[in-house]
Design a protein around this motif. Structure first.
Motif, PDB file in Angstrom:
ATOM      1  N   HIS A  90       0.828  -1.205   0.000  1.00 49.60           N
ATOM      2  CA  HIS A  90       0.000   0.000   0.000  1.00 49.60           C
ATOM      3  C   HIS A  90       0.868   1.263   0.000  1.00 49.60           C
ATOM      4  O   HIS A  90       0.641   2.190  -0.779  1.00 49.60           O
ATOM      5  CB  HIS A  90      -0.939   0.004   1.209  1.00 49.60           C
ATOM      6  CG  HIS A  90      -1.757   1.246   1.305  1.00 49.60           C
ATOM      7  ND1 HIS A  90      -2.893   1.440   0.568  1.00 49.60           N
ATOM      8  CD2 HIS A  90      -1.576   2.370   2.041  1.00 49.60           C
ATOM      9  CE1 HIS A  90      -3.387   2.635   0.838  1.00 49.60           C
ATOM     10  NE2 HIS A  90      -2.599   3.222   1.737  1.00 49.60           N
ATOM     11  N   GLU A  92       3.982   1.521  -0.958  1.00 46.92           N
ATOM     12  CA  GLU A  92       4.713   1.594  -2.223  1.00 46.92           C
ATOM     13  C   GLU A  92       3.814   2.128  -3.342  1.00 46.92           C
ATOM     14  O   GLU A  92       4.270   2.921  -4.179  1.00 46.92           O
ATOM     15  CB  GLU A  92       5.289   0.228  -2.603  1.00 46.92           C
ATOM     16  CG  GLU A  92       6.399  -0.255  -1.688  1.00 46.92           C
ATOM     17  CD  GLU A  92       7.652   0.616  -1.745  1.00 46.92           C
ATOM     18  OE1 GLU A  92       7.866   1.344  -2.739  1.00 46.92           O
ATOM     19  OE2 GLU A  92       8.435   0.554  -0.779  1.00 46.92           O
ATOM     20  N   ARG A  93       2.557   1.707  -3.356  1.00 42.27           N
ATOM     21  CA  ARG A  93       1.627   2.223  -4.379  1.00 42.27           C
ATOM     22  C   ARG A  93       1.441   3.733  -4.214  1.00 42.27           C
ATOM     23  O   ARG A  93       1.419   4.473  -5.196  1.00 42.27           O
ATOM     24  CB  ARG A  93       0.281   1.504  -4.299  1.00 42.27           C
ATOM     25  CG  ARG A  93       0.289   0.096  -4.875  1.00 42.27           C
ATOM     26  CD  ARG A  93      -1.113  -0.480  -5.031  1.00 42.27           C
ATOM     27  NE  ARG A  93      -1.837  -0.603  -3.774  1.00 42.27           N
ATOM     28  CZ  ARG A  93      -1.774  -1.644  -2.946  1.00 42.27           C
ATOM     29  NH1 ARG A  93      -0.989  -2.681  -3.243  1.00 42.27           N
ATOM     30  NH2 ARG A  93      -2.494  -1.661  -1.844  1.00 42.27           N
ATOM     31  N   ARG A  94       1.289   4.192  -3.003  1.00 37.18           N
ATOM     32  CA  ARG A  94       1.119   5.640  -2.742  1.00 37.18           C
ATOM     33  C   ARG A  94       2.388   6.404  -3.163  1.00 37.18           C
ATOM     34  O   ARG A  94       2.284   7.491  -3.735  1.00 37.18           O
ATOM     35  CB  ARG A  94       0.835   5.891  -1.265  1.00 37.18           C
ATOM     36  CG  ARG A  94      -0.505   5.385  -0.796  1.00 37.18           C
ATOM     37  CD  ARG A  94      -1.634   6.202  -1.348  1.00 37.18           C
ATOM     38  NE  ARG A  94      -1.517   7.563  -0.797  1.00 37.18           N
ATOM     39  CZ  ARG A  94      -2.183   8.604  -1.230  1.00 37.18           C
ATOM     40  NH1 ARG A  94      -3.007   8.493  -2.233  1.00 37.18           N
ATOM     41  NH2 ARG A  94      -2.019   9.790  -0.678  1.00 37.18           N
ATOM     42  N   LEU A  95       3.540   5.863  -2.889  1.00 38.10           N
ATOM     43  CA  LEU A  95       4.783   6.526  -3.282  1.00 38.10           C
ATOM     44  C   LEU A  95       4.901   6.623  -4.802  1.00 38.10           C
ATOM     45  O   LEU A  95       5.425   7.606  -5.337  1.00 38.10           O
ATOM     46  CB  LEU A  95       5.980   5.791  -2.700  1.00 38.10           C
ATOM     47  CG  LEU A  95       6.153   5.918  -1.184  1.00 38.10           C
ATOM     48  CD1 LEU A  95       7.227   4.948  -0.695  1.00 38.10           C
ATOM     49  CD2 LEU A  95       6.494   7.346  -0.792  1.00 38.10           C
ATOM     50  N   ALA A  96       4.428   5.599  -5.500  1.00 35.11           N
ATOM     51  CA  ALA A  96       4.501   5.588  -6.958  1.00 35.11           C
ATOM     52  C   ALA A  96       3.581   6.627  -7.584  1.00 35.11           C
ATOM     53  O   ALA A  96       3.825   7.099  -8.705  1.00 35.11           O
ATOM     54  CB  ALA A  96       4.162   4.195  -7.486  1.00 35.11           C
ATOM     55  N   GLU A  97       2.523   7.029  -6.879  1.00 32.35           N
ATOM     56  CA  GLU A  97       1.574   8.019  -7.395  1.00 32.35           C
ATOM     57  C   GLU A  97       2.152   9.424  -7.355  1.00 32.35           C
ATOM     58  O   GLU A  97       1.675  10.289  -8.061  1.00 32.35           O
ATOM     59  CB  GLU A  97       0.295   8.007  -6.551  1.00 32.35           C
ATOM     60  CG  GLU A  97      -0.498   6.721  -6.659  1.00 32.35           C
ATOM     61  CD  GLU A  97      -1.651   6.681  -5.668  1.00 32.35           C
ATOM     62  OE1 GLU A  97      -1.862   7.658  -4.915  1.00 32.35           O
ATOM     63  OE2 GLU A  97      -2.345   5.652  -5.639  1.00 32.35           O
ATOM     64  N   GLN A  98       3.120   9.650  -6.538  1.00 25.38           N
ATOM     65  CA  GLN A  98       3.607  11.020  -6.342  1.00 25.38           C
ATOM     66  C   GLN A  98       4.802  11.346  -7.161  1.00 25.38           C
ATOM     67  O   GLN A  98       5.610  10.708  -7.570  1.00 25.38           O
ATOM     68  CB  GLN A  98       3.899  11.253  -4.872  1.00 25.38           C
ATOM     69  CG  GLN A  98       2.637  11.068  -4.068  1.00 25.38           C
ATOM     70  CD  GLN A  98       2.873  11.139  -2.554  1.00 25.38           C
ATOM     71  OE1 GLN A  98       3.986  11.343  -2.125  1.00 25.38           O
ATOM     72  NE2 GLN A  98       1.828  10.962  -1.797  1.00 25.38           N
TER      73      GLN A  98
END
Length: 98
Positions: A90, A92-98
């Motif tokens: 979760h 890692e997914r949020r970090l990839a969005e930014q």
């Protein structure tokens, strides 16, 4: 539940890696999902089974050291499966969005 714990032998030589490795081996032999990093071992399962494995890891260390320090942090969240991996995924997914 997830429990991150650290078991440390006290009163032995300065290097405790071999004793800690024996404790980690007990965790891995349990068959429960787990991960070890530089500071903690995290284990996932039901309360009784996780606590039994932590006790076994402490007992392994206590058999080789006159004193043992145990630190733990628990995330008790019924019904959650594979939190060991999903919590990290979760983030890692949020970090990839930014």
């Amino acid at each position: 539940m997830l429990v991150a714990f650290s078991v440390t032998p006290i009163g032995v030589s300065e290097s405790v890696g071999d004793i800690v490795a024996d404790a980690v081996r007990a965790v891995r032999d349990s068959g429960l999902p787990n991960r070890t990093d530089a500071m903690f071992t995290t284990i996932e399962g039901e309360w009784d089974e996780v606590m039994a494995v932590i006790k076994q890891a402490v007992d392994v260390v206590a058999a080789q050291a006159p004193r043992v320090s145990l630190s733990l942090k628990a995330d008790i969240r019924p019904g959650v499966v594979d939190a060991l991996h999903e919590k990290v995924a979760h983030v890692e997914r949020r970090l990839a969005e930014q």
